[in-house]
Design a protein around this motif. Structure first.
Motif, mmCIF file in Angstrom:
data_model
loop_
_atom_site.group_PDB
_atom_site.id
_atom_site.type_symbol
_atom_site.label_atom_id
_atom_site.label_comp_id
_atom_site.label_asym_id
_atom_site.label_seq_id
_atom_site.Cartn_x
_atom_site.Cartn_y
_atom_site.Cartn_z
ATOM 1 N N SER A 34 0.808 -1.135 0.153
ATOM 2 C CA SER A 34 -0.098 0.072 0.177
ATOM 3 C C SER A 34 0.858 1.095 0.147
ATOM 4 O O SER A 34 1.944 1.307 0.641
ATOM 5 N N ALA A 35 0.401 2.391 -0.509
ATOM 6 C CA ALA A 35 1.307 3.536 -0.814
ATOM 7 C C ALA A 35 1.300 4.031 0.675
ATOM 8 O O ALA A 35 2.292 5.047 0.880
ATOM 9 N N THR A 36 0.465 3.828 1.496
ATOM 10 C CA THR A 36 0.680 4.558 2.930
ATOM 11 C C THR A 36 1.118 3.841 4.051
ATOM 12 O O THR A 36 1.032 4.178 5.036
ATOM 13 N N CYS A 37 1.532 2.646 3.548
ATOM 14 C CA CYS A 37 2.060 1.581 4.744
ATOM 15 C C CYS A 37 3.522 2.066 5.094
ATOM 16 O O CYS A 37 4.492 1.854 4.430
ATOM 17 N N GLY A 38 3.818 2.633 6.277
ATOM 18 C CA GLY A 38 5.115 2.848 6.740
ATOM 19 C C GLY A 38 5.928 1.707 7.256
ATOM 20 O O GLY A 38 7.238 1.791 6.731
ATOM 21 N N THR A 41 7.568 0.159 4.259
ATOM 22 C CA THR A 41 8.930 0.960 3.752
ATOM 23 C C THR A 41 9.919 0.894 4.413
ATOM 24 O O THR A 41 11.143 0.705 4.316
ATOM 25 N N ASN A 58 3.391 0.334 -5.287
ATOM 26 C CA ASN A 58 2.245 0.611 -4.506
ATOM 27 C C ASN A 58 0.955 0.268 -5.324
ATOM 28 O O ASN A 58 0.784 0.549 -6.522
#
Length: 152
Positions: A34-38, A41, A58
């Protein structure tokens, strides 16, 4: 003196292709997240620090990639990686990926189900780490513990 300089230069030139080849031969891991998953990353950072090249993608639906790469639903986590034909589900430590690639077992991949605290990408300074298992899974959905990590 001049002979030593020439020999050193030749040795250095001879090493350049070897250095370039070594970097090019590092396994590439494609990660679908997901683009928002810290934490995803942070896991990617862990992989890169351990010598892997990572191509992060993403995607709107990570579950579709678990299905595509044959990860059993019960072993699901927040991101899926693929390296040399193996699926990697969740926060699998780089050391276990390296072991997998060296041993080349007949398997579909590795998974760290859920999101255990203390696994790579899930570390929180000052917080205890949970015990967790890295699971080796087969295409038929069967699995076994590949490595156990104790709580800290």
């Amino acid at each position: 003196m001049q002979r030593r300089t020439i020999l050193q230069a030749l040795a250095l030139v001879g090493m350049v292709p070897a250095i370039s080849f070594a970097k090019a031969s590092q396994p590439v891991i494609n990660v679908y997240k997901s683009a928002t998953c810290g934490c995803c990353t942070e896991w990617i950072t862990h992989l890169e620090k351990n010598g892997f090249k990572v191509n992060a993608h993403n995607v709107p639906n990570t579950a579709a990639y678990r299905t595509k790469f044959g990860v059993p639903q019960a072993l699901g986590s927040c991101h899926t990686g693929v390296v040399n034909g193996y699926a990697l589900e969740g926060h699998v430590p780089a050391a276990d990926i390296k072991r997998l690639l060296a041993e080349k077992p007949k398997a579909k991949g590795l998974a760290v189900p859920g999101m255990p605290m203390g696994s790579p990408g899930m570390e929180v300074e000052g917080e205890p780490a949970d015990a967790y298992d890295v699971v080796l899974f087969q295409a038929d959905g069967s699995s076994r513990v590949y490595r156990h990590y104790a709580a800290k």
